[in-house]
Design a protein around this motif. Sequence first.
Motif, PDB file in Angstrom:
ATOM      1  N   ILE A  59       0.863  -1.172   0.000  1.00  0.00           N
ATOM      2  CA  ILE A  59       0.000   0.000   0.000  1.00  0.00           C
ATOM      3  C   ILE A  59       0.894   1.215   0.000  1.00  0.00           C
ATOM      4  O   ILE A  59       1.605   1.488   0.950  1.00  0.00           O
ATOM      5  CB  ILE A  59      -0.924  -0.023   1.211  1.00  0.00           C
ATOM      6  CG1 ILE A  59      -1.806  -1.238   1.068  1.00  0.00           C
ATOM      7  CG2 ILE A  59      -1.743   1.248   1.269  1.00  0.00           C
ATOM      8  CD1 ILE A  59      -2.786  -1.400   2.155  1.00  0.00           C
ATOM      9  N   ARG A  60       0.840   1.917  -1.083  1.00  0.00           N
ATOM     10  CA  ARG A  60       1.916   2.862  -1.347  1.00  0.00           C
ATOM     11  C   ARG A  60       1.788   4.133  -0.542  1.00  0.00           C
ATOM     12  O   ARG A  60       2.778   4.749  -0.191  1.00  0.00           O
ATOM     13  CB  ARG A  60       1.937   3.179  -2.832  1.00  0.00           C
ATOM     14  CG  ARG A  60       1.873   1.908  -3.639  1.00  0.00           C
ATOM     15  CD  ARG A  60       1.856   2.181  -5.100  1.00  0.00           C
ATOM     16  NE  ARG A  60       3.148   2.641  -5.569  1.00  0.00           N
ATOM     17  CZ  ARG A  60       3.502   2.599  -6.836  1.00  0.00           C
ATOM     18  NH1 ARG A  60       2.675   2.130  -7.730  1.00  0.00           N
ATOM     19  NH2 ARG A  60       4.674   3.047  -7.198  1.00  0.00           N
ATOM     20  N   TYR A  61       0.575   4.549  -0.266  1.00  0.00           N
ATOM     21  CA  TYR A  61       0.490   5.870   0.363  1.00  0.00           C
ATOM     22  C   TYR A  61       0.982   5.858   1.803  1.00  0.00           C
ATOM     23  O   TYR A  61       1.384   6.888   2.318  1.00  0.00           O
ATOM     24  CB  TYR A  61      -0.923   6.456   0.262  1.00  0.00           C
ATOM     25  CG  TYR A  61      -2.031   5.696   0.946  1.00  0.00           C
ATOM     26  CD1 TYR A  61      -2.225   5.820   2.301  1.00  0.00           C
ATOM     27  CD2 TYR A  61      -2.890   4.881   0.230  1.00  0.00           C
ATOM     28  CE1 TYR A  61      -3.248   5.150   2.930  1.00  0.00           C
ATOM     29  CE2 TYR A  61      -3.915   4.209   0.841  1.00  0.00           C
ATOM     30  CZ  TYR A  61      -4.096   4.340   2.195  1.00  0.00           C
ATOM     31  OH  TYR A  61      -5.114   3.674   2.814  1.00  0.00           O
ATOM     32  N   HIS A  62       0.992   4.684   2.421  1.00  0.00           N
ATOM     33  CA  HIS A  62       1.598   4.616   3.753  1.00  0.00           C
ATOM     34  C   HIS A  62       3.078   4.956   3.680  1.00  0.00           C
ATOM     35  O   HIS A  62       3.592   5.744   4.459  1.00  0.00           O
ATOM     36  CB  HIS A  62       1.420   3.223   4.339  1.00  0.00           C
ATOM     37  CG  HIS A  62       0.039   2.980   4.849  1.00  0.00           C
ATOM     38  ND1 HIS A  62      -0.446   1.732   5.133  1.00  0.00           N
ATOM     39  CD2 HIS A  62      -0.950   3.828   5.127  1.00  0.00           C
ATOM     40  CE1 HIS A  62      -1.690   1.833   5.550  1.00  0.00           C
ATOM     41  NE2 HIS A  62      -2.015   3.081   5.564  1.00  0.00           N
ATOM     42  N   SER A  85       4.023  13.706  -6.739  1.00  0.00           N
ATOM     43  CA  SER A  85       3.595  12.548  -7.509  1.00  0.00           C
ATOM     44  C   SER A  85       4.640  12.200  -8.560  1.00  0.00           C
ATOM     45  O   SER A  85       4.847  11.025  -8.871  1.00  0.00           O
ATOM     46  CB  SER A  85       2.243  12.813  -8.162  1.00  0.00           C
ATOM     47  OG  SER A  85       2.373  13.623  -9.303  1.00  0.00           O
ATOM     48  N   VAL A 144       3.954   8.204  -8.513  1.00  0.00           N
ATOM     49  CA  VAL A 144       2.606   7.722  -8.214  1.00  0.00           C
ATOM     50  C   VAL A 144       1.632   8.803  -8.662  1.00  0.00           C
ATOM     51  O   VAL A 144       2.041   9.898  -9.042  1.00  0.00           O
ATOM     52  CB  VAL A 144       2.419   7.447  -6.707  1.00  0.00           C
ATOM     53  CG1 VAL A 144       3.387   6.393  -6.225  1.00  0.00           C
ATOM     54  CG2 VAL A 144       2.593   8.730  -5.916  1.00  0.00           C
ATOM     55  N   SER A 145       0.372   8.471  -8.609  1.00  0.00           N
ATOM     56  CA  SER A 145      -0.603   9.446  -9.073  1.00  0.00           C
ATOM     57  C   SER A 145      -0.837  10.511  -8.014  1.00  0.00           C
ATOM     58  O   SER A 145      -0.486  10.355  -6.848  1.00  0.00           O
ATOM     59  CB  SER A 145      -1.920   8.755  -9.388  1.00  0.00           C
ATOM     60  OG  SER A 145      -2.591   8.441  -8.201  1.00  0.00           O
ATOM     61  N   THR A 163      -2.829   9.369  -4.969  1.00  0.00           N
ATOM     62  CA  THR A 163      -2.085   8.643  -3.942  1.00  0.00           C
ATOM     63  C   THR A 163      -1.317   9.615  -3.057  1.00  0.00           C
ATOM     64  O   THR A 163      -1.299   9.472  -1.829  1.00  0.00           O
ATOM     65  CB  THR A 163      -1.124   7.659  -4.606  1.00  0.00           C
ATOM     66  OG1 THR A 163      -1.868   6.837  -5.497  1.00  0.00           O
ATOM     67  CG2 THR A 163      -0.449   6.795  -3.561  1.00  0.00           C
ATOM     68  N   LYS A 178      -3.680  11.149  -0.621  1.00  0.00           N
ATOM     69  CA  LYS A 178      -4.024  10.288   0.509  1.00  0.00           C
ATOM     70  C   LYS A 178      -2.933  10.330   1.564  1.00  0.00           C
ATOM     71  O   LYS A 178      -3.201  10.384   2.763  1.00  0.00           O
ATOM     72  CB  LYS A 178      -4.231   8.849   0.028  1.00  0.00           C
ATOM     73  CG  LYS A 178      -5.639   8.600  -0.433  1.00  0.00           C
ATOM     74  CD  LYS A 178      -5.941   7.116  -0.456  1.00  0.00           C
ATOM     75  CE  LYS A 178      -7.395   6.902  -0.796  1.00  0.00           C
ATOM     76  NZ  LYS A 178      -7.659   5.536  -1.306  1.00  0.00           N
ATOM     77  N   ALA A 179      -1.716  10.293   1.124  1.00  0.00           N
ATOM     78  CA  ALA A 179      -0.605  10.342   2.068  1.00  0.00           C
ATOM     79  C   ALA A 179      -0.621  11.659   2.837  1.00  0.00           C
ATOM     80  O   ALA A 179      -0.499  11.682   4.064  1.00  0.00           O
ATOM     81  CB  ALA A 179       0.717  10.165   1.320  1.00  0.00           C
TER      82      ALA A 179
END
Lengths: 243, 243
Positions: free
Chosen positions: A4-7, A35, A40-41, A44, A47-48
Amino acid sequence: MRTIRYHHIAQEVKSRILSGAYATGRLLPSESELSAEFSVSRVTVRKALEILRDEGLADSRQGFGWFVAGDTVRQPLARLATIEEQMRDSGATPERRVLEFAFEKAPKDVATALATTQVLRVKRVNLADGEPFAIVTVWCAAERGQHLSMADVERSPFYELLDVPLAGATQTIGADAATADEAALLKIPVGSPVLKCQRTTTSVDGVTVLVSRHVFPAHRTEFVVDLPFVDQSIAPSGLRLVE
Amino acid sequence: MRTIRYHHIAQEVKSRILSGAYATGRLLPSESELSAEFSVSRVTVRKALEILRDEGLADSRQGFGWFVAGDTVRQPLARLATIEEQMRDSGATPERRVLEFAFEKAPKDVATALATTQVLRVKRVNLADGEPFAIVTVWCAAERGQHLSMADVERSPFYELLDVPLAGATQTIGADAATADEAALLKIPVGSPVLKCQRTTTSVDGVTVLVSRHVFPAHRTEFVVDLPFVDQSIAPSGLRLVE
DNA sequence: AGGTATACAACTCTAATACAAGTGAGAACC
DNA sequence: GGTTCTCACTTGTATTAGAGTTGTATACCT
């Protein structure tokens, strides 16, 4: 891939804030820039950043940007000083000396943690201004260490040498009496108290990639842990009874 | 002989969780991955995982995955397990015995931390199943402790007795050799290694309301710290050189 | 009854895209 | 000078799509 990338991104940005790379009150890079940097987009990245907003670390204004919160409410937490920082501040010169460097069969507990039996073990002693303050032993899977040389290990921290994105670690901290070997290396009397800790470091995939053990002379070292929240007990958090 | 496979799988996954191979809060491998690894069907893996859910060890969210229960999403820097949890799990009965309870003049460092000279000092020993495992000394400003009785302190954790919303704490962890007094209370030989830690707890206003010192016998106790992100150094986070 | 195999629904995360709305700075104008 | 306009850039929000995941049901085998 199942991470889970945003973490990871939240943690990265957070560490930059806490390390002072992004000063308080200043603007963070824009969502687009981040980004691009993390590949990443924008969603994402958002969200982070929103995680950091929930934690009170950052805030944003539409049309303006993201900035480090904390002008008003001072963060009483985090910002653990690493050994390197402290040395820089005090002007001491760090030094590493590799004592052992061997590909071999792993001890049982290390083998289960790394899920391999064939490992690279590196043992070295760290010095500050010529005085030893730590004995460090690191294990990693043999295949990961195949391209490493002793000189590499002596020059750079282990983290930089592994081509794996690291996520986090758990470490245990205990005390013991110094063995003869440890006492000689640390230049302390046999039986005097030492801090011993074991750390397992995992990659973002959740795989344990490093196991390390550390021995510190108690008279020179102590740990500092910041707890953002208090638990219900007066007993220090994280203490564990062992058999 | 008919063996029920999902029991074994549950046990295997459980041991990986407990050994730290699957770090707390992180995702477990997906049901598909596990079914491939153990060469069983996804349904069987599910049954095993559902056992772990019943035991409170793991949990899942649809569309997300399985993860080690205990900390949900936004856990901060250091997530630590408390002594009480561990005692509950192992069935040991905790006990507190108050040794000293006095309103007095604070030692210099405590006075500066609490910004008062007149303080309440409570010294007590904590036992697990009758065996002492900690000596705890707590200081708080005298005015805050005025309505507290010895019985209060013996019965409840200090945190609950103070009518102040607490924010967080910082603690230092070090090692030392046991003094005669400490050795007697903890029933260990004089000079054997002990973990010593000092904690300052602050309210949400940023005021330091508690200072406490703790002494633990090294052979029975250790600290566990989870670090969600790694710092640049192989040296354990928060370690500090002291003079 | 335990286990396998399969299918499908519902959900999550991420990417890609588009557009609305706010900000700031400088250009243009009075 | 002071005001307005414009334009580039930013965050806020919504939609679509795809891949991957859990939740659930059914049928079948040993």
